[in-house]
Design an enzyme around this catalytic site. Structure first.
Site, PDB file in Angstrom:
ATOM      1  N   GLY A  10       0.835  -1.196   0.000  1.00  0.00           N
ATOM      2  CA  GLY A  10       0.000   0.000   0.000  1.00  0.00           C
ATOM      3  C   GLY A  10       0.862   1.235   0.000  1.00  0.00           C
ATOM      4  N   CYS A  11       0.347   2.293   0.553  1.00  0.00           N
ATOM      5  CA  CYS A  11       1.059   3.573   0.580  1.00  0.00           C
ATOM      6  C   CYS A  11       2.428   3.414   1.226  1.00  0.00           C
ATOM      7  CB  CYS A  11       0.230   4.588   1.353  1.00  0.00           C
ATOM      8  SG  CYS A  11       1.055   6.172   1.566  1.00  0.00           S
ATOM      9  N   PHE A  12       3.467   3.833   0.523  1.00  0.00           N
ATOM     10  CA  PHE A  12       4.814   3.663   1.077  1.00  0.00           C
ATOM     11  C   PHE A  12       5.059   4.520   2.305  1.00  0.00           C
ATOM     12  CE2 PHE A  12       6.291   5.976  -3.044  1.00  0.00           C
ATOM     13  CZ  PHE A  12       5.789   7.208  -2.615  1.00  0.00           C
ATOM     14  N   CYS A  14       3.299   4.583   4.860  1.00  0.00           N
ATOM     15  CA  CYS A  14       2.962   3.744   6.022  1.00  0.00           C
ATOM     16  C   CYS A  14       3.866   2.531   6.173  1.00  0.00           C
ATOM     17  CB  CYS A  14       1.509   3.289   5.910  1.00  0.00           C
ATOM     18  SG  CYS A  14       0.330   4.639   5.953  1.00  0.00           S
TER      19      CYS A  14
END
Length: 173
Positions: A10-12, A14
């Site tokens: 997912g979002c890097f 995080c």
């Protein structure tokens, strides 16, 4: 001596902090991998047309932390039953992938995925891909160490992930 490991979850933004805080981690770089466009920009990757995932490249000291330990940390940051993104981040660029560099890493990742599937922790199949590592392109500077540079925005974007981790992994912490 150091090694690298690459994970997409997912979002890097995080995916940096969970690894960055462990002994033996030398650096965690946000970037793009798995696609067909050289040196993509954030906007190109978000378009979904590059084939890249947002990922992190972790440089680590194998004397202090093993690849197998990194894989275990990885599982505890993602929803391995969701192949179409992670939490509020949807689309191909957010798909969960463990990128291996050697046959040994591939076997470690596959064995770990099988153990997780057999654990009954999740009601749905484990769908995280395990793929050979390709070129890794560091993301723009403003994406690096985002959790440190912009903690309020980082925490606002990580709420669903944090709730999921708490529900699924609270006994592991």
């Amino acid at each position: 001596m150091s090694n690298t490991a690459v994970f997409a979850g997912g979002c890097f933004w995080c995916m940096v902090q969970p690894f960055d805080t462990h002994p033996g981690i030398i650096s965690v770089i946000s970037g793009y991998t798995g696609g067909h466009v050289e040196n993509p920009t954030y906007e190109q990757v978000c378009s979904g047309l590059t084939g890249h995932t947002e990922a992190v490249e972790i440089t680590y000291d194998p004397e202090l932390i093993s690849y197998a330990e990194l894989v275990e940390i990885y599982w505890q940051q993602t929803d391995p039953t969701d192949a179409f993104g992670q939490f509020q981040d949807r689309g191909d660029s957010y798909r969960p992938v463990i990128y291996y560099q050697t046959e040994e890493e591939k076997q470690i990742a596959e064995k770990s995925r099988e153990q997780l599937q057999n654990s009954s922790r999740f009601d749905k199949p484990i769908v995280t891909a395990i793929e050979a590592k390709t070129a890794f392109y560091p993301a723009e500077d403003y994406h690096q160490d985002f959790y440190r540079k912009n903690p309020a925005r980082y925490h606002a974007s990580s709420g669903l992930r944090e709730k999921f981790i708490e529900e699924k992994w609270q006994h592991e912490k």
